[in-house]
Design a protein around this motif. Sequence first.
Motif: not given
Length: 330
Positions: A46-54, A71-85, A324-329
């Motif tokens: 599964i992929l969420f390109p919009e969640n990528i960050g620096p 799993f690839v995650t966005n560290r700046d989102r601190h395992t909240h919504e939109e943190s899963l890449v 639904k929890i970590y990939g989408y707003p």
Amino acid sequence: METSPVTCRTLEEFYHIDGHTFEKQYKETLSGFRNWEQLEHADEWILFPENIGPHLAIDESSLSNGELYTFVTNRDRHTHEESLVAAVAGTKSEDVIQVLKQINEKAREAVEEVTLDLSDSMRRIVTIAFPKAKRVIDRFHIQKLACDAVQEIRVAHRWDALQQSNEEMEECKQAGKSYMPYRFPNGDTRPELLVRSRYLLFKSAEKWTEKQKERAEILFKEYPDIQMAYGLSHSLRMIFAKNTIKDAARLSMARWYNKVDESRIKSFNVIAATFYEHYDDILNFYNNRASNAAAESFNAKIKLFRANLHGVVDKKFFLFRMAKIYGYPH
């Protein structure tokens, strides 16, 4: 006002619906699972390109029966919504890279830093998928290697102590004598000393209790190699704990290598060789003092989620709920 029998029966059925039926209705109708745009390939990736960050993190975790996902995650989102890449079945670098390359090249090149463990597979994924990012090997994985080396030496001595104890008991039995094991001033027998020293070897000396200080003094007198290994592990921990600059850390690490070489402790020589292969990635920690804590936190949440569900029966649905929890707003 009278209520029709039909309405009463409908309410009664609603309030007495069993959990299994509700769960099935939620999955098939209420959740939107069947209309999920990633349903077809969800068990593979599964992929969420919009969640990528620096600042990203990459790690592996088990969903069920030891089956690993990367799993690839966005560290700046601190395992909240939109943190899963991304979540990809397995740890094979080629498979993960193929999925990540679906993200726009410009977005991937904008990634500045990725934290990871000592895995060569993870390093290759980061190098190819995020070519301009600095790789930062998590310091806690490095410290764990050193702690494991200390415990390995302690456990080896423990087996020797148990063997010695068994031989002494057998000798007493043959001689018709009662076996009375030697006890150190703190009351520990030799096997007990080695068992009960486990936790103090994980801690800094200033955090020891009075009983642990007494036990450590006896342990180090009896086993100088454990004391030396503990000292190496502690000094490595202190290198990472100091708020210093990269060049100073490089010098401290070089001195630590010299201590390892002088110690002639095999397990630490193996660790030093491993560090040498990942030297630059380890020292990149001092750029921003970044760690893989976000990935570890994400893994912990997956495990808790899995435990609450009493295991993963349907991987696609499990990944859907996680998405639904970590990939989408929200």
